[in-house]
Design a protein around this motif. Structure first.
Motif, mmCIF file in Angstrom:
data_model
loop_
_atom_site.group_PDB
_atom_site.id
_atom_site.type_symbol
_atom_site.label_atom_id
_atom_site.label_comp_id
_atom_site.label_asym_id
_atom_site.label_seq_id
_atom_site.Cartn_x
_atom_site.Cartn_y
_atom_site.Cartn_z
ATOM 1 N N ASP A 469 -6.044 27.395 7.592
ATOM 2 C CA ASP A 469 -6.027 28.739 7.012
ATOM 3 C C ASP A 469 -5.203 29.688 7.878
ATOM 4 O OD1 ASP A 469 -7.594 27.988 4.890
ATOM 5 O OD2 ASP A 469 -9.478 28.731 5.729
ATOM 6 N N ALA A 470 -5.379 29.570 9.205
ATOM 7 C CA ALA A 470 -4.632 30.426 10.131
ATOM 8 C C ALA A 470 -3.138 30.107 10.071
ATOM 9 C CB ALA A 470 -5.165 30.253 11.545
ATOM 10 N N VAL A 471 -2.802 28.809 10.026
ATOM 11 C CA VAL A 471 -1.393 28.414 9.974
ATOM 12 C C VAL A 471 -0.770 28.834 8.645
ATOM 13 C CG1 VAL A 471 0.190 26.448 9.975
ATOM 14 C CG2 VAL A 471 -1.693 26.526 11.606
ATOM 15 N N GLN A 472 -1.550 28.707 7.556
ATOM 16 C CA GLN A 472 -1.049 29.151 6.259
ATOM 17 C C GLN A 472 -0.696 30.628 6.295
ATOM 18 O OE1 GLN A 472 -1.200 26.871 3.187
ATOM 19 N NE2 GLN A 472 0.456 28.309 2.806
ATOM 20 N N PHE A 582 -8.420 40.871 16.111
ATOM 21 C CA PHE A 582 -8.679 40.721 14.677
ATOM 22 C C PHE A 582 -8.621 39.250 14.270
ATOM 23 C CE2 PHE A 582 -6.733 40.212 10.452
ATOM 24 C CZ PHE A 582 -7.726 40.788 9.660
ATOM 25 N N TYR A 583 -7.557 38.548 14.686
ATOM 26 C CA TYR A 583 -7.394 37.143 14.304
ATOM 27 C C TYR A 583 -8.414 36.252 15.012
ATOM 28 C CZ TYR A 583 -3.040 38.328 11.942
ATOM 29 O OH TYR A 583 -2.116 38.859 11.086
ATOM 30 N N GLU A 584 -8.767 36.615 16.232
ATOM 31 C CA GLU A 584 -9.793 35.847 16.946
ATOM 32 C C GLU A 584 -11.117 35.907 16.193
ATOM 33 O OE1 GLU A 584 -11.061 35.306 21.594
ATOM 34 O OE2 GLU A 584 -10.911 37.345 20.790
ATOM 35 N N GLN A 585 -11.454 37.109 15.711
ATOM 36 C CA GLN A 585 -12.683 37.280 14.930
ATOM 37 C C GLN A 585 -12.572 36.552 13.585
ATOM 38 O OE1 GLN A 585 -15.564 38.659 15.682
ATOM 39 N NE2 GLN A 585 -16.427 38.336 13.629
ATOM 40 N N LYS A 586 -11.402 36.594 12.980
ATOM 41 C CA LYS A 586 -11.209 36.023 11.643
ATOM 42 C C LYS A 586 -11.220 34.500 11.655
ATOM 43 C CE LYS A 586 -8.071 36.263 7.644
ATOM 44 N NZ LYS A 586 -6.830 36.878 7.113
ATOM 45 N N TYR A 587 -10.647 33.884 12.694
ATOM 46 C CA TYR A 587 -10.503 32.431 12.695
ATOM 47 C C TYR A 587 -11.241 31.731 13.833
ATOM 48 C CZ TYR A 587 -6.822 33.209 9.237
ATOM 49 O OH TYR A 587 -6.139 33.575 8.106
ATOM 50 N N TYR A 588 -11.051 32.202 15.063
ATOM 51 C CA TYR A 588 -11.636 31.501 16.202
ATOM 52 C C TYR A 588 -13.150 31.558 16.170
ATOM 53 C CZ TYR A 588 -12.237 29.749 20.931
ATOM 54 O OH TYR A 588 -12.600 28.995 22.026
#
Length: 597
Positions: A469-472, A582-588
């Protein structure tokens, strides 16, 4: 007695060479100054014929060549960007736009004792324009100022060539043979043929009009002789687009045929109307000498009248062209790489725009392939794999074509920003092609699992879905940034790439731990680790895309990309820190919340 020998012929041809070179410089400078903006308008045309006519006239007035405009239109139709009906209006407008050159040349007829009026005469203005132009070229640093210099130099050389042609033919006015020759051209059919032949040879109606204006200085050419020649010149200009349509698809050939029929039928109708009026009412000036202004006026009247006459009949022209170039199998779909049409190279701005659109096409194919490859770990589908392979072959083919196209374009005279853009596009195409390659590696890992009858555990699949999902998303951001040239999107790439790196390291460590505990088979472990490595490499290439875009767009806005990258890796930019959180919360966080086993 006056004569016209070898040296006069050489002088005439030399003047013509200067005239054509000046016109080329003038049009090239105007095209560079536009930065390809006017050509892009062509792509947004609607079916509004009047708007198409206006745009065609504007663009042709800028590039000083109806042939160049028509060749570009043939290329756009061949690429599927313009429809045949849209192209018809542009072609009509091109015939109007090309009359501007004749009106520029008529300035030589200015006559006055006033100092300022004499200052505007081309005999005074041309050398001053050339002097100012060369100073701008030598002294100025900005590309736009150098472009203005090229325009002024072109203007000066164009008139110098005009003066040289006039000087070389000045002795002809006393030659009875010359007067007799032009008297025979009063025959309308012969006049049309001569005008078409000369224009077809030099492939420029503006240049052939310039030659006629130079010859008019002898006072021997009458309105009766000039009118059919001017009409024939419009037919002769059809040669260039007809040659350009060779090897193109059927709609592109039809575009060239529309140009031919428009000028041919227009000439026939106007010729009949003109001679009908002459033989019934009569023109009082018919046997009088014509000057530059008269030639320019008739050229404009002819093209404007014929255009207005045909605007209601664009559908008829389209049907006539379709009847001439038949298509038994329906309309052809543009082939891969059709945007990379060498016809566009007459306008480097247009060619670069199409090259950039091709990079965007490659990026979309790479994005779609990744989206489909990730589904294969859940359900392997041989038919889907076949489509993925076809897309990958298409990406590879487009990369080869684009590299060849850009390197060939680099041989043309380009501005500094255009040269930088070529370098950027060569780098971007390579990055998106590599993204496609790593997606294929994922497909091969999925195929290996399928052929061995293996599958990832539910935990591994959930982890894989999260990082995919993150790579997409990073591929989507890279694609959007490439297409929109928006720096705000570009600077979102790096924090997401760092998040993906963190996820990849964590998931790899988790998977090794599962393998150590015997919770995962060795045969399935290697494809999982390989897939993680491919995902991390895809994000790296997306990061490269962002850096290259910063290099091109950022330089124009005073942004140092190398300093920016150093700062974000040191955590010194507020935007980077916010987006990374933001991305750390969303994916990690999703990974951390998932069970490790």
């Amino acid at each position: 007695m006056a004569s016209f020998g070898f040296f006069e012929i050489v002088s005439l041809l030399g003047g013509l060479a200067l005239f054509l070179y000046g016109m080329n410089l003038l049009g090239g400078g105007l095209e560079k100054l536009s930065g390809g903006r006017m050509e892009k308008i062509l792509e947004s045309l609607t079916n509004n014929v009047l708007k198409s006519v206006a745009f065609g006239a504007l663009i042709t007035a800028a590039v000083q060549s109806s042939s160049a405009t028509t060749v570009i239109v043939v290329g756009l139709v061949n690429a599927g960007i313009l429809k045949l009906r849209q192209a018809i209006g542009v072609i009509m407008g091109a015939n109007i736009g090309t009359t501007i050159t004749a009106h520029i040349l008529r300035l030589s007829d200015i006559s006055s004792d006033n100092f300022f009026v004499n200052l505007l005469k081309p005999s005074s203005l041309a050398p001053m324009a050339a002097l100012i132009g060369i100073l701008l070229m030598l002294v100025c640093k900005k590309a736009s100022q150098k472009d203005w210099g090229q325009i002024l130099i072109g203007f000066g050389i164009l008139f110098t060539g005009m003066f040289k042609m006039e000087e070389s033919v000045s002795g002809l006015q006393n030659l009875p043979q010359f007067s007799e020759a032009f008297a025979t051209l009063s025959n309308p059919i012969l006049g049309v043929l001569v005008g078409a032949l000369v224009t077809g040879i030099i492939q420029s109606s503006a240049a052939s009009i310039g030659i006629l204006q130079a010859l008019s200085s002898t006072g021997v050419i009458t309105f009766a002789a000039a009118f059919p020649i001017i009409m024939g010149q419009n037919i002769g200009t059809c040669v260039t687009p007809m040659l350009a349509s060779i090897g193109a698809n059927k709609n592109a050939k039809r575009t060239a045929m529309v140009h031919f029929y428009f000028n041919l039928i227009g000439t026939v109708v106007f010729l009949i109307a003109t001679y009908a009026i002459q033989y019934t009412v009569g023109f009082p000036f018919w046997d009088s000498p014509i000057d530059r202004g008269g030639i320019a006026n008739f050229h404009t009247i002819f093209n404007v009248t014929v255009t207005l006459l045909f605007i209601p009949f664009t559908g008829v022209l389209e049907k006539l062209a379709c009847a001439t170039v038949r298509d038994k199998n329906g309309e052809e779909a543009p082939a891969a790489g059709a945007l990379l049409d060498e016809r566009f190279m007459v306008s480097p701005g247009m060619a670069l725009n199409q090259a950039r659109n091709t990079v965007v096409q490659m990026a979309k194919l790479a994005r779609d392939n990744f989206a489909e490859c990730r589904t294969l770990f859940h359900k392997y589908d041989p038919k889907l794999v076949e489509r993925i392979r076809e897309n990958e072959n298409l990406i590879d083919k487009m990369e080869d074509m684009l590299s060849h196209y850009l390197l060939k374009l680099a041989e043309h005279e380009l501005t500094e920003p255009e040269s930088r853009l070529i370098s950027e596009l060569l780098q971007l195409e390579s990055e998106f092609e590599r993204i496609g390659d790593y997606s294929i590696n994922m497909q091969e890992s999925a195929q290996e699992l399928y052929e061995r009858g293996l599958r990832f555990s539910d935990t591994a699949l959930a982890e894989l879905d999260t990082i995919c999902d993150a790579v997409q998303e990073i591929i989507e951001i890279s694609l959007d940034a490439t297409e929109s040239r928006d720096l705000r999107k570009t600077i979102d790439i790096e924090p997401l790439e760092e998040t993906i790196d963190l996820m990849q390291e964590t998931l790899k460590a988790r998977h090794i731990e599962r393998l150590r505990q015997g919770l995962c088979s060795v045969d399935a472990a290697f494809p999982f680790v390989d897939t993680l490595a491919n995902l991390e490499r895809i994000s790296d290439h997306c990061s490269n895309v962002g850096i290259y875009l910063l290099g091109h767009e950022g330089d124009k806005r005073g942004l140092d990309r190398h300093e920016y990258v150093r700062r974000i890796h040191r955590g010194e930019t507020e935007h980077y820190n916010e987006k990374f959180a933001f991305y750390e919360q969303k994916y990690y966080t999703r990974i951390k919340e998932q069970p490790a086993t």
